[in-house]
Design a protein around this motif. Structure first.
Motif, PDB file in Angstrom:
ATOM      1  N   VAL A   1       1.592   8.437  -7.764  1.00 17.69           N
ATOM      2  CA  VAL A   1       1.426   9.199  -7.941  1.00 17.69           C
ATOM      3  C   VAL A   1       2.436  10.856  -7.999  1.00 17.69           C
ATOM      4  O   VAL A   1       2.350  11.066  -9.180  1.00 17.69           O
ATOM      5  CB  VAL A   1       0.348  10.086  -6.575  1.00 17.69           C
TER       6      VAL A   1
ATOM      7  N   PHE B   1       1.471  -1.427   0.168  1.00 17.50           N
ATOM      8  CA  PHE B   1      -0.163   0.302   0.222  1.00 17.50           C
ATOM      9  C   PHE B   1       0.891   1.293  -0.286  1.00 17.50           C
ATOM     10  O   PHE B   1       0.511   2.321  -0.491  1.00 17.50           O
ATOM     11  CB  PHE B   1      -1.050  -0.037   1.358  1.00 17.50           C
ATOM     12  N   PHE B   2       1.708   1.386   0.755  1.00 18.16           N
ATOM     13  CA  PHE B   2       2.856   2.605   0.926  1.00 18.16           C
ATOM     14  C   PHE B   2       3.472   2.717  -0.219  1.00 18.16           C
ATOM     15  O   PHE B   2       3.483   3.575  -0.877  1.00 18.16           O
ATOM     16  CB  PHE B   2       3.731   1.924   1.804  1.00 18.16           C
TER      17      PHE B   2
ATOM     18  N   VAL C   1       3.462  11.370   1.731  1.00 18.77           N
ATOM     19  CA  VAL C   1       4.358  11.390   0.292  1.00 18.77           C
ATOM     20  C   VAL C   1       2.885  11.954  -0.639  1.00 18.77           C
ATOM     21  O   VAL C   1       3.065  12.068  -1.894  1.00 18.77           O
ATOM     22  CB  VAL C   1       4.045   9.912  -0.303  1.00 18.77           C
ATOM     23  N   LEU C   2       1.716  11.838  -0.680  1.00 17.12           N
ATOM     24  CA  LEU C   2       0.584  12.337  -2.264  1.00 17.12           C
ATOM     25  C   LEU C   2       1.042  14.212  -1.796  1.00 17.12           C
ATOM     26  O   LEU C   2       0.708  14.453  -2.381  1.00 17.12           O
ATOM     27  CB  LEU C   2      -0.537  11.927  -0.987  1.00 17.12           C
TER      28      LEU C   2
ATOM     29  N   MET D   1       2.335   7.735   4.339  1.00 15.74           N
ATOM     30  CA  MET D   1       1.895   7.814   3.161  1.00 15.74           C
ATOM     31  C   MET D   1       0.847   9.216   2.994  1.00 15.74           C
ATOM     32  O   MET D   1       0.976   9.658   2.043  1.00 15.74           O
ATOM     33  CB  MET D   1       0.797   6.698   2.747  1.00 15.74           C
ATOM     34  N   ALA D   2       0.398  10.103   3.330  1.00 14.59           N
ATOM     35  CA  ALA D   2       0.259  10.573   3.388  1.00 14.59           C
ATOM     36  C   ALA D   2       1.556  12.220   3.436  1.00 14.59           C
ATOM     37  O   ALA D   2       0.583  12.993   2.653  1.00 14.59           O
ATOM     38  CB  ALA D   2      -1.291  11.669   4.521  1.00 14.59           C
TER      39      ALA D   2
ATOM     40  N   CYS E   1       0.800   4.634  -3.337  1.00 14.56           N
ATOM     41  CA  CYS E   1       1.277   6.029  -3.085  1.00 14.56           C
ATOM     42  C   CYS E   1       2.200   6.591  -4.029  1.00 14.56           C
ATOM     43  O   CYS E   1       1.974   7.827  -4.255  1.00 14.56           O
ATOM     44  CB  CYS E   1       1.341   6.196  -1.463  1.00 14.56           C
TER      45      CYS E   1
ATOM     46  N   LEU F   1       1.172   5.255   8.109  1.00 15.82           N
ATOM     47  CA  LEU F   1      -0.272   5.785   7.129  1.00 15.82           C
ATOM     48  C   LEU F   1       0.133   7.532   7.304  1.00 15.82           C
ATOM     49  O   LEU F   1       0.101   8.370   6.077  1.00 15.82           O
ATOM     50  CB  LEU F   1      -1.811   5.698   7.381  1.00 15.82           C
TER      51      LEU F   1
ATOM     52  N   TRP G   1      10.605   6.613  -0.231  1.00 19.68           N
ATOM     53  CA  TRP G   1      10.751   5.316  -0.538  1.00 19.68           C
ATOM     54  C   TRP G   1      11.826   4.930   0.025  1.00 19.68           C
ATOM     55  O   TRP G   1      11.655   3.560   1.529  1.00 19.68           O
ATOM     56  CB  TRP G   1      10.647   4.965  -1.852  1.00 19.68           C
TER      57      TRP G   1
END
Length: 417
Positions: free
Chosen positions: A62, A55-56, A126-127, A123-124, A59, A120, A98
């Motif tokens: 994008v 999942f990581f 990263v976005l 991951m936020a 992300c 998580l 990463w």
């Protein structure tokens, strides 16, 4: 005494000796209960990437897509210097974020609620970073990217501090050194916001070198217990993600051209050649098992850092195919050779870098060792094949795979005899 016997405690185990057999994962109290973060065993059996790690990685699709799109736009307009330098800087931010998490998780993944929440948060970040890529590329405004990096680094520092609390001695010093180094580098990136734009390349170069030095300095006290098979799988999965983004970018470019022009004659050589390049890139990367080579940090640092060029060149192939399609229909002022170079140069760089840091460690004899270096030169020569350049590069890549498979089969037959 005839009373009930108590379960044996592990408190009697001497420091430095694992409470559980080497090669087996340390038992936890369940996914719903936070546990003490301790280093995992390096020889743990059946270690594989977790759903959270996958999942990581997703992300980052994008962010990779944003960087590739900006590279394609810049090169199509003829801004070679700005396009290449901007892409390399932004891709470094994506790749380094990463990589920081991947090596940490290989050594300390507890998969408990606290670990998941902190991941998580990363991951936020990263976005947020991905949202800031266009602004940074076009205007040299790194505010959003810096904030996204800040979110990721705060989470990463928290992870290292938690690892320090769960360890002692040299292992604790390593974790604290990581936490301190990441913090100092994040402060250093402020130079991108407060210094004149003319100084941005120099600030980037200096702080990037500091970032690269942090793991080298931190692991002098004690090598973290990253898992060779696990980390090889993590890099392989990210390679697939980058190649998948390349396929997506090329597909969208071909689709847009078809919708507008409905002409297959000019598109087919580019589409077929680009697809062959990407498929062969996959084959070439996964042709050899690399985890047996990763015995210590001596091999891991060169291999892990070298993947910056592997990932960046793989993603750039997609941008190159976009440019080749645009040039075929007069959507860019680039010459045919210049547009072809946007595909052949990153494709050749991918092949050579994969050989240099990855494949050559499993190749035997001059013939096997020369296949990828010679092929990378031939791919570059394809630049001058006119409108057939991308197809020619794809055919060279296909021949490379065929020759490699043949030589490997012959070697296997010779060993069997």
């Amino acid at each position: 005494m005839g009373g009930i016997r108590r379960p044996r405690s592990t408190d009697h185990v001497r420091p430095g000796r694992p409470a559980f057999p080497a090669g087996r994962p340390r038992p936890t109290r369940g996914a719903d209960v936070p546990v003490r973060m301790r280093a995992r065993h390096r020889d743990e059996a059946h270690r594989a990437a977790t759903p959270l790690e996958l999942f990581f990685d997703l992300c980052f699709v994008v962010a990779v897509a944003q960087a590739g799109r900006q590279l394609a736009h810049a090169l199509a307009e003829g801004h070679w210097g700005h396009g290449v330098s901007g892409y390399l800087m932004l891709f470094f931010a994506v790749w380094w974020a990463w990589m920081n998490f991947s090596w940490f998780s290989s050594a300390y993944d507890t998969d408990d609620p606290l670990y998941r929440v902190v991941t998580l948060v990363q991951m936020a970040g990263v976005l947020i970073l991905a949202a800031g890529v266009p602004r940074a590329f076009v205007r040299s405004d790194f505010t959003v990217i810096w904030f996204g990096f800040l979110v990721m680094r705060l989470a990463m520092v928290a992870q290292w501090l938690r690892a320090a609390l769960g360890s002692a001695g040299a292992e604790r010093r390593t974790a604290l050194c990581y936490a301190l180094g990441v913090t100092v580098c994040q402060v250093g990136w402020l130079g991108l916001l407060v210094l004149p734009r003319a100084d941005v390349p120099w600030v980037f170069l200096v702080v990037a070198l500091l970032e690269l030095a942090v793991p080298v300095l931190a692991e002098r006290a004690r090598q973290t217990t990253w898992h060779p098979h696990h980390i090889a799988e993590r890099y392989g999965l990210f390679t697939i993600i980058v190649l998948g983004e390349t396929v997506a970018a090329a597909t969208l470019a071909v689709q847009a051209a078809l919708d507008e022009h409905e002409e297959l004659g000019s598109l087919l050589p580019i589409a077929a050649g680009g697809l062959l390049v990407v498929f062969c890139a996959y084959w070439i990367y996964f042709a050899v098992p690399i985890h047996l080579h990763l015995r210590s940090n001596r091999q891991a640092f060169v291999w892990g850092y070298g993947h910056y060029l592997v990932f960046a060149s793989a993603a750039a192939v997609g941008a190159g195919i976009e440019i080749a399609v645009a040039q075929a229909f007069g959507k860019t002022r680039l010459s045919t050779a210049a547009a072809a170079a946007c595909v052949t140069v990153p494709a050749a760089l991918f092949m050579f870098t994969v050989w240099l840091i990855h494949s050559r460690h499993q190749k035997r004899g001059p013939a096997q060792q020369l296949v990828l270096p010679v092929s990378s030169v031939l791919v570059l020569v394809c630049t001058f094949a006119g409108r057939w350049a991308v197809l020619a590069a794809g055919l060279v890549a296909s021949a490379t795979v065929a020759v490699g498979v043949t030589l490997t089969a012959r070697q296997g037959t010779a060993l069997a005899e």
